[in-house]
Design an enzyme around this catalytic site. Structure first.
Site, PDB file in Angstrom:
ATOM      1  N   ASN A 180       0.847  -1.188   0.000  1.00 31.67           N
ATOM      2  CA  ASN A 180       0.000   0.000   0.000  1.00 31.67           C
ATOM      3  C   ASN A 180       0.892   1.250   0.000  1.00 31.67           C
ATOM      4  O   ASN A 180       1.723   1.415   0.895  1.00 31.67           O
ATOM      5  CB  ASN A 180      -0.907  -0.022   1.236  1.00 31.67           C
ATOM      6  CG  ASN A 180      -1.926   1.102   1.235  1.00 31.67           C
ATOM      7  OD1 ASN A 180      -1.600   2.248   0.962  1.00 31.67           O
ATOM      8  ND2 ASN A 180      -3.164   0.777   1.555  1.00 31.67           N
ATOM      9  N   HIS A 227       0.824   6.207   2.046  1.00 31.73           N
ATOM     10  CA  HIS A 227       1.537   7.138   2.913  1.00 31.73           C
ATOM     11  C   HIS A 227       2.798   7.726   2.272  1.00 31.73           C
ATOM     12  O   HIS A 227       3.403   8.629   2.843  1.00 31.73           O
ATOM     13  CB  HIS A 227       1.783   6.499   4.269  1.00 31.73           C
ATOM     14  CG  HIS A 227       0.478   6.233   4.962  1.00 31.73           C
ATOM     15  ND1 HIS A 227      -0.380   7.254   5.329  1.00 31.73           N
ATOM     16  CD2 HIS A 227      -0.151   5.079   5.284  1.00 31.73           C
ATOM     17  CE1 HIS A 227      -1.468   6.738   5.879  1.00 31.73           C
ATOM     18  NE2 HIS A 227      -1.357   5.424   5.849  1.00 31.73           N
ATOM     19  N   HIS A 269      -5.661   3.715  -1.753  1.00 30.79           N
ATOM     20  CA  HIS A 269      -6.991   4.074  -1.249  1.00 30.79           C
ATOM     21  C   HIS A 269      -7.281   5.522  -1.617  1.00 30.79           C
ATOM     22  O   HIS A 269      -6.642   6.434  -1.111  1.00 30.79           O
ATOM     23  CB  HIS A 269      -7.007   3.880   0.275  1.00 30.79           C
ATOM     24  CG  HIS A 269      -8.333   4.173   0.911  1.00 30.79           C
ATOM     25  ND1 HIS A 269      -8.539   4.049   2.267  1.00 30.79           N
ATOM     26  CD2 HIS A 269      -9.519   4.583   0.403  1.00 30.79           C
ATOM     27  CE1 HIS A 269      -9.781   4.357   2.560  1.00 30.79           C
ATOM     28  NE2 HIS A 269     -10.391   4.701   1.438  1.00 30.79           N
ATOM     29  N   ARG A 277      -9.471   8.255  -0.932  1.00 27.75           N
ATOM     30  CA  ARG A 277     -10.465   8.661   0.055  1.00 27.75           C
ATOM     31  C   ARG A 277     -11.326   9.821  -0.458  1.00 27.75           C
ATOM     32  O   ARG A 277     -10.899  10.592  -1.321  1.00 27.75           O
ATOM     33  CB  ARG A 277      -9.783   9.090   1.357  1.00 27.75           C
ATOM     34  CG  ARG A 277      -9.388   7.933   2.259  1.00 27.75           C
ATOM     35  CD  ARG A 277      -8.790   8.438   3.558  1.00 27.75           C
ATOM     36  NE  ARG A 277      -8.575   7.368   4.522  1.00 27.75           N
ATOM     37  CZ  ARG A 277      -9.444   7.032   5.468  1.00 27.75           C
ATOM     38  NH1 ARG A 277     -10.586   7.688   5.580  1.00 27.75           N
ATOM     39  NH2 ARG A 277      -9.183   6.057   6.303  1.00 27.75           N
ATOM     40  N   ARG A 317      -7.053  12.760   1.240  1.00 32.90           N
ATOM     41  CA  ARG A 317      -6.005  13.137   2.206  1.00 32.90           C
ATOM     42  C   ARG A 317      -4.632  12.596   1.836  1.00 32.90           C
ATOM     43  O   ARG A 317      -3.622  13.072   2.332  1.00 32.90           O
ATOM     44  CB  ARG A 317      -6.378  12.663   3.613  1.00 32.90           C
ATOM     45  CG  ARG A 317      -6.370  11.172   3.798  1.00 32.90           C
ATOM     46  CD  ARG A 317      -6.654  10.778   5.232  1.00 32.90           C
ATOM     47  NE  ARG A 317      -8.013  11.121   5.655  1.00 32.90           N
ATOM     48  CZ  ARG A 317      -8.552  10.681   6.799  1.00 32.90           C
ATOM     49  NH1 ARG A 317      -7.843   9.930   7.618  1.00 32.90           N
ATOM     50  NH2 ARG A 317      -9.785  11.000   7.117  1.00 32.90           N
ATOM     51  N   GLU A 338      -8.656   0.646  -3.323  1.00 27.89           N
ATOM     52  CA  GLU A 338      -9.503   0.720  -2.132  1.00 27.89           C
ATOM     53  C   GLU A 338     -10.395   1.940  -2.218  1.00 27.89           C
ATOM     54  O   GLU A 338      -9.947   3.028  -2.598  1.00 27.89           O
ATOM     55  CB  GLU A 338      -8.641   0.798  -0.868  1.00 27.89           C
ATOM     56  CG  GLU A 338      -7.951  -0.499  -0.527  1.00 27.89           C
ATOM     57  CD  GLU A 338      -7.288  -0.458   0.842  1.00 27.89           C
ATOM     58  OE1 GLU A 338      -7.107   0.645   1.410  1.00 27.89           O
ATOM     59  OE2 GLU A 338      -6.946  -1.534   1.344  1.00 27.89           O
ATOM     60  N   THR A 365      -7.369   6.424  10.629  1.00 28.76           N
ATOM     61  CA  THR A 365      -7.181   5.321   9.696  1.00 28.76           C
ATOM     62  C   THR A 365      -8.418   4.448   9.774  1.00 28.76           C
ATOM     63  O   THR A 365      -9.277   4.647  10.640  1.00 28.76           O
ATOM     64  CB  THR A 365      -5.903   4.521  10.022  1.00 28.76           C
ATOM     65  OG1 THR A 365      -5.701   3.519   9.016  1.00 28.76           O
ATOM     66  CG2 THR A 365      -5.999   3.851  11.384  1.00 28.76           C
ATOM     67  N   THR A 366      -8.556   3.498   8.889  1.00 28.59           N
ATOM     68  CA  THR A 366      -9.740   2.644   8.858  1.00 28.59           C
ATOM     69  C   THR A 366      -9.881   1.898  10.179  1.00 28.59           C
ATOM     70  O   THR A 366      -8.988   1.173  10.595  1.00 28.59           O
ATOM     71  CB  THR A 366      -9.654   1.648   7.689  1.00 28.59           C
ATOM     72  OG1 THR A 366      -9.382   2.366   6.485  1.00 28.59           O
ATOM     73  CG2 THR A 366     -10.965   0.897   7.535  1.00 28.59           C
ATOM     74  N   GLU A 421     -11.150  -9.366   2.760  1.00 27.31           N
ATOM     75  CA  GLU A 421      -9.896  -9.016   3.420  1.00 27.31           C
ATOM     76  C   GLU A 421     -10.190  -8.827   4.900  1.00 27.31           C
ATOM     77  O   GLU A 421     -10.963  -7.931   5.276  1.00 27.31           O
ATOM     78  CB  GLU A 421      -9.288  -7.747   2.824  1.00 27.31           C
ATOM     79  CG  GLU A 421      -7.967  -7.382   3.486  1.00 27.31           C
ATOM     80  CD  GLU A 421      -7.181  -6.304   2.766  1.00 27.31           C
ATOM     81  OE1 GLU A 421      -6.284  -5.715   3.394  1.00 27.31           O
ATOM     82  OE2 GLU A 421      -7.455  -6.062   1.572  1.00 27.31           O
ATOM     83  N   HIS A 427      -3.897  -4.609   7.703  1.00 26.41           N
ATOM     84  CA  HIS A 427      -4.081  -3.440   8.548  1.00 26.41           C
ATOM     85  C   HIS A 427      -3.204  -3.551   9.788  1.00 26.41           C
ATOM     86  O   HIS A 427      -3.404  -4.420  10.629  1.00 26.41           O
ATOM     87  CB  HIS A 427      -5.525  -3.196   8.979  1.00 26.41           C
ATOM     88  CG  HIS A 427      -5.752  -1.757   9.386  1.00 26.41           C
ATOM     89  ND1 HIS A 427      -5.929  -0.746   8.460  1.00 26.41           N
ATOM     90  CD2 HIS A 427      -5.786  -1.154  10.588  1.00 26.41           C
ATOM     91  CE1 HIS A 427      -6.074   0.409   9.088  1.00 26.41           C
ATOM     92  NE2 HIS A 427      -5.992   0.191  10.383  1.00 26.41           N
ATOM     93  N   HIS A 444       1.537   1.172   5.842  1.00 22.25           N
ATOM     94  CA  HIS A 444       2.107   2.187   6.732  1.00 22.25           C
ATOM     95  C   HIS A 444       3.438   1.754   7.323  1.00 22.25           C
ATOM     96  O   HIS A 444       4.410   2.522   7.328  1.00 22.25           O
ATOM     97  CB  HIS A 444       1.114   2.519   7.844  1.00 22.25           C
ATOM     98  CG  HIS A 444       1.587   3.601   8.758  1.00 22.25           C
ATOM     99  ND1 HIS A 444       2.215   3.328   9.949  1.00 22.25           N
ATOM    100  CD2 HIS A 444       1.555   4.948   8.641  1.00 22.25           C
ATOM    101  CE1 HIS A 444       2.538   4.472  10.539  1.00 22.25           C
ATOM    102  NE2 HIS A 444       2.149   5.465   9.766  1.00 22.25           N
TER     103      HIS A 444
END
Length: 244
Positions: free
Chosen positions: A7, A10, A43, A45, A49, A70, A100-101, A151, A194, A217
């Site tokens: 991912n 970030h 992702h 959003r 962000r 995502e 975060t989620t 997931e 996650h 992350h």
């Protein structure tokens, strides 16, 4: 083989902190590919962000690896996904105020809406994944509405490990194992992600029904010290050792 999806959200978070063109998420994706990543997750959003629409455009145009897009279950995101038709779309819950989620989708409580929402994505050739907790009713509802993948949210397990609450952590890990077994028995491909780190990845990677881990992350944070290539290769090594 247990796959690793990297991912890159970030990388964009760091870029956006200063409003500069760097660091470039596309460059991170290319490094991840060379380091052995099996896919890239991004992702988009509602509040943009981190990942931007331009990032998704660039990834779809220039990425050789599969893109796991995502997104929240909103009409705007559905239209973006249908325009791009990425390899996979992962539907996640999203709250503007969250850092975060925070948990999984309530598929069981929104079964009709989500079934209608994912149908055009599935028809367009996207592999639909639902980001859920390990609760049996959520897993069964995911199978009923025609998702290809679930997931499993590993955030609670990782938080309990960080806090040293080992008995609760072990109970959460066992629930994830049972959730993976149930999902697999229903014909769902099982992914997880996650909050995973070098310290927490092995017990999750050892669950045989899990086919893919999505990690972001921690890898971006670790890359400050070791480089992104080194961080990904070390995560891959730990995943492979745990699965072996």
């Amino acid at each position: 083989m247990l796959r690793l999806g990297v991912n890159i959200d970030h990388v964009a978070t760091i870029r956006n902190a200063r409003g500069t063109p760097w660091p470039d998420p596309m460059r991170a994706a290319r490094i991840a590919e060379k380091a052995g990543a099996d896919g890239i997750t991004a992702h988009l959003r509602e509040d943009r962000r981190h990942i931007s629409d331009a990032d998704i455009d660039a990834l779809m145009a220039g990425l050789d690896l599969p893109l796991n897009f995502e997104m929240a279950a909103t009409p705007e995101m559905q239209q973006i996904a249908l325009r791009h038709r990425p390899h996979a779309v992962c539907i996640v819950p999203e709250k503007r105020e969250e850092r975060t989620t925070e948990g999984g989708l309530d598929v069981a409580g929104n079964e009709a809406m989500l079934a209608e929402f994912i149908a055009p994505l599935r028809d367009a050739g996207c592999r639909v994944s639902l980001f859920i907790g390990h609760e049996p009713d959520q897993i069964r509802a995911s199978a009923r509405i025609g998702a290809a993948v679930v997931e499993l949210h590993t955030g609670a397990y990782c938080d309990l490990d960080t806090e040293g609450r080992h008995a609760e952590r072990d109970a959460e890990l066992e629930a994830l194992r049972k959730g993976a077994e149930l999902a697999d028995s229903l014909g769902l491909e099982v992914h997880a992600g996650h909050g995973l780190t070098y310290d927490t990845v092995a017990p999750i990677a050892a669950i045989p029904q899990i086919k893919e881990l999505n990690i972001g992350h921690f890898l971006i944070a670790e890359s400050v010290f070791t480089g992104l290539d080194g961080a990904i290769r070390e995560m891959h090594r730990r995943m492979a050792a745990a699965r072996a």
